[in-house]
Design an enzyme around this catalytic site. Structure first.
Site, PDB file in Angstrom:
ATOM      1  N   ASN A 183       0.847  -1.191   0.000  1.00 54.94           N
ATOM      2  CA  ASN A 183       0.000   0.000   0.000  1.00 54.94           C
ATOM      3  C   ASN A 183       0.879   1.237   0.000  1.00 54.94           C
ATOM      4  O   ASN A 183       2.115   1.131  -0.029  1.00 54.94           O
ATOM      5  CB  ASN A 183      -0.960  -0.025   1.201  1.00 54.94           C
ATOM      6  N   LYS A 212     -13.171   2.061  15.264  1.00 60.23           N
ATOM      7  CA  LYS A 212     -11.917   1.324  15.496  1.00 60.23           C
ATOM      8  C   LYS A 212     -11.440   1.496  16.936  1.00 60.23           C
ATOM      9  O   LYS A 212     -10.928   0.562  17.538  1.00 60.23           O
ATOM     10  CB  LYS A 212     -10.842   1.808  14.512  1.00 60.23           C
ATOM     11  N   LYS A 265       8.164 -17.874 -10.153  1.00 59.85           N
ATOM     12  CA  LYS A 265       7.495 -16.734 -10.786  1.00 59.85           C
ATOM     13  C   LYS A 265       6.306 -17.221 -11.629  1.00 59.85           C
ATOM     14  O   LYS A 265       6.449 -18.156 -12.437  1.00 59.85           O
ATOM     15  CB  LYS A 265       8.504 -15.994 -11.677  1.00 59.85           C
TER      16      LYS A 265
HETATM   17  N1  CTP Z   1      -4.164  -2.575  12.441  1.00 59.85           N
HETATM   18  C1  CTP Z   1      -3.622  -3.740  12.926  1.00 59.85           C
HETATM   19  N2  CTP Z   1      -3.787  -4.921  12.249  1.00 59.85           N
HETATM   20  C2  CTP Z   1      -4.515  -4.954  11.106  1.00 59.85           C
HETATM   21  C3  CTP Z   1      -5.070  -3.772  10.601  1.00 59.85           C
HETATM   22  C4  CTP Z   1      -4.874  -2.605  11.278  1.00 59.85           C
HETATM   23  O1  CTP Z   1      -2.979  -3.718  13.977  1.00 59.85           O
HETATM   24  N3  CTP Z   1      -4.663  -6.099  10.463  1.00 59.85           N
HETATM   25  C5  CTP Z   1      -3.993  -1.338  13.193  1.00 59.85           C
HETATM   26  C6  CTP Z   1      -3.345  -0.208  12.401  1.00 59.85           C
HETATM   27  O2  CTP Z   1      -1.946  -0.152  12.587  1.00 59.85           O
HETATM   28  C7  CTP Z   1      -4.025   1.040  12.948  1.00 59.85           C
HETATM   29  C8  CTP Z   1      -5.397   0.548  13.353  1.00 59.85           C
HETATM   30  O3  CTP Z   1      -5.285  -0.863  13.520  1.00 59.85           O
HETATM   31  O4  CTP Z   1      -3.396   1.535  14.101  1.00 59.85           O
HETATM   32  C9  CTP Z   1      -6.464   0.875  12.368  1.00 59.85           C
HETATM   33  O5  CTP Z   1      -6.039   0.406  11.108  1.00 59.85           O
HETATM   34  P1  CTP Z   1      -6.900   0.564   9.779  1.00 59.85           P
HETATM   35  O6  CTP Z   1      -6.192  -0.120   8.675  1.00 59.85           O
HETATM   36  O7  CTP Z   1      -7.285   1.997   9.624  1.00 59.85           O
HETATM   37  O8  CTP Z   1      -8.217  -0.213  10.195  1.00 59.85           O
HETATM   38  P2  CTP Z   1      -8.683  -1.673  10.007  1.00 59.85           P
HETATM   39  O9  CTP Z   1      -8.698  -2.316  11.326  1.00 59.85           O
HETATM   40  O10 CTP Z   1      -7.931  -2.343   8.928  1.00 59.85           O
HETATM   41  O11 CTP Z   1     -10.194  -1.431   9.559  1.00 59.85           O
HETATM   42  P3  CTP Z   1     -10.837  -1.164   8.088  1.00 59.85           P
HETATM   43  O12 CTP Z   1     -10.386  -2.301   7.264  1.00 59.85           O
HETATM   44  O13 CTP Z   1     -12.276  -1.146   8.378  1.00 59.85           O
HETATM   45  O14 CTP Z   1     -10.341   0.183   7.625  1.00 59.85           O
END
Ligand code: CTP
Length: 400
Positions: free
Chosen positions: A208, A335, A287
């Site tokens: 990402n 969250k 690959k």
């Molecule tokens: N996070 C985590 N593990 C994951 C996803 C996220 O620990 N698998 C943590 C991120 O580092 C951040 C927080 O949770 O501090 C929120 O992450 P975000 O990607 O915004 O949210 P998600 O939990 O992935 O929710 P959504 O997919 O609904 O955006």
């Protein structure tokens, strides 16, 4: 950080004295007021005129000079300094300071000041290793003098080893830390940063747009404020900040493993990584070759690292980041609740100056009571300070 600060730079007589020109330039660039003191021997290596021109201030060289005393005043230098940096510091100035000697301007100012002093030694490898030099440095460290360790490499004297003046950028970073209040000395923090890279085959991966800048700023600022910092980062192009324990990982599972190792002794986790929610269900050993028609990759869920830690939280503080493109605050609050966080830092990456790849951010801090505070556009370092200020206030409020 250094803007408006009065820094006295002491330059002593070693070949690395020429690097003090670069140091003065870096300090002035940051907006510091730099006053240089040169020892007599330093002037054999670089002229006062060079440092005077770069600093924009007269260079002090003599204790008993009528003109210098009226223009500069050695006690005034000692009193007005926010910090004194000695770079390069010879074995001689270290020995003089360790024994409380004051036989020239620099050593006199050093005894007369109450400002923090940071020493960047540079000398021949055997001199640096000499037990008396080591003993003097230990003595000074034990009474609060700071050191920027020399680096290893080829020295001007022809030897290879430890003794080369630390990189000017590293010295300036240490100076910033010296000038920062050490209010996080009792914290052991895990900071996560950057993206994950989830492999599809040996040459491809899913990732990402996270650059790691926000997480690296969180780690750097915590270290400057005195915390012990473990930074677990996915692939980025950034150099690890000075002073932090650095774990470089790629996948979310590797990130989780590194976090779990540090978690038992941690007092806080700041999860700024853009953790991959999914990974390819199967990683091809070779690959993948193109074929006719469409191609799809089956994805499987990664653990919610921060969410899963909620059950073993104890009195640790958990801080999350929510990077959103719509319904920013609603998503962030969801969250905060779901992951049982103490704070979530929300930002809308569609706003100008916010989010990925920028050095600035516009964030809303939401605490566990769901109180929201939107901060103006600021640097990521400033955001980090604002987050820690609020976390420490929260701790103080709890009587922790
Ligand atoms: N996070 C985590 N593990 C994951 C996803 C996220 O620990 N698998 C943590 C991120 O580092 C951040 C927080 O949770 O501090 C929120 O992450 P975000 O990607 O915004 O949210 P998600 O939990 O992935 O929710 P959504 O997919 O609904 O955006």
């Amino acid at each position: 950080m250094l803007a408006g600060k009065h820094i006295v730079l002491g330059v002593t007589g070693g070949i690395a004295a020429y690097k003090s020109a670069e140091l003065v330039r870096l300090l002035v660039k940051e907006g510091a007021h730099v006053r240089v003191i040169m020892t007599q021997h330093a002037q054999e290596f670089i002229t006062p005129l060079t440092l005077q021109t770069l600093s924009g201030n007269p260079v002090a060289t003599e204790t008993f000079s009528l003109t210098q005393e009226s223009e500069i005043g050695h006690i005034r230098l000692a009193d007005t300094a926010d910090a004194i940096l000695i770079a390069p510091a010879t074995a001689n100035i270290i020995a003089k300071l360790a024994h409380g000697l004051a036989d020239d301007l620099l050593s006199t100012v050093l005894l007369a000041t109450t400002a923090p002093v940071l020493i960047a030694p540079a000398m021949n490898v055997h001199m640096y290793a000499h037990p008396m030099v080591q003993e003097n440095m230990r003595k000074l460290a034990s009474v609060g003098y700071g050191f920027v360790e020399p680096s290893e490499g080829f020295l001007a004297c022809g030897y290879e080893g430890k003794g080369r003046l630390a990189d000017p950028e590293a010295i300036v970073e240490e100076l910033r830390a010296t000038l920062t209040k050490k209010d996080m000395r009792h914290e052991r923090i895990i900071v996560t940063a950057g993206p994950n890279a989830e492999p599809i085959d040996p040459v491809r991966f899913i990732t990402n747009r996270s650059t790691g800048k926000m997480g690296f700023a969180m780690a750097k600022v915590a270290w400057r404020r005195g915390a012990e910092v473990t930074l677990v980062s996915g692939p980025t192009s950034l150099d690890p900040p000075r002073g932090v324990r650095f774990h470089s990982v790629r996948t979310a599972l590797e990130m989780q493993k590194a976090i779990l190792e540090a978690y038992p002794t941690a007092t806080m986790i700041v999860s700024a990584a853009a953790v991959a929610d999914y990974r390819p269900a199967h990683v091809a050993p070779q690959k993948i070759k193109k074929m006719g028609g469409n191609f799809s990759v089956e994805l499987t869920r990664n653990p919610d690292i921060l969410g899963e830690l909620a059950s073993q939280k104890g009195n640790r503080l958990h801080v999350g980041f929510a990077t959103e493109t719509e319904h920013v605050l609603e998503n962030a609050v969801r969250k905060l609740r779901n992951k049982n966080l103490d704070m979530i830092v929300a930002n809308d990456v569609t706003q100008e100056g916010a989010g990925f790849a920028h050095d600035t951010n516009i964030v809303t801090i939401i605490d566990r009571t769901e109180r929201m505070e939107t901060l103006p556009l600021m640097s990521k370092d400033e955001v980090a300070h604002a987050v820690y200020d609020r976390l420490l206030a929260m701790k103080a409020g709890n009587g922790e």
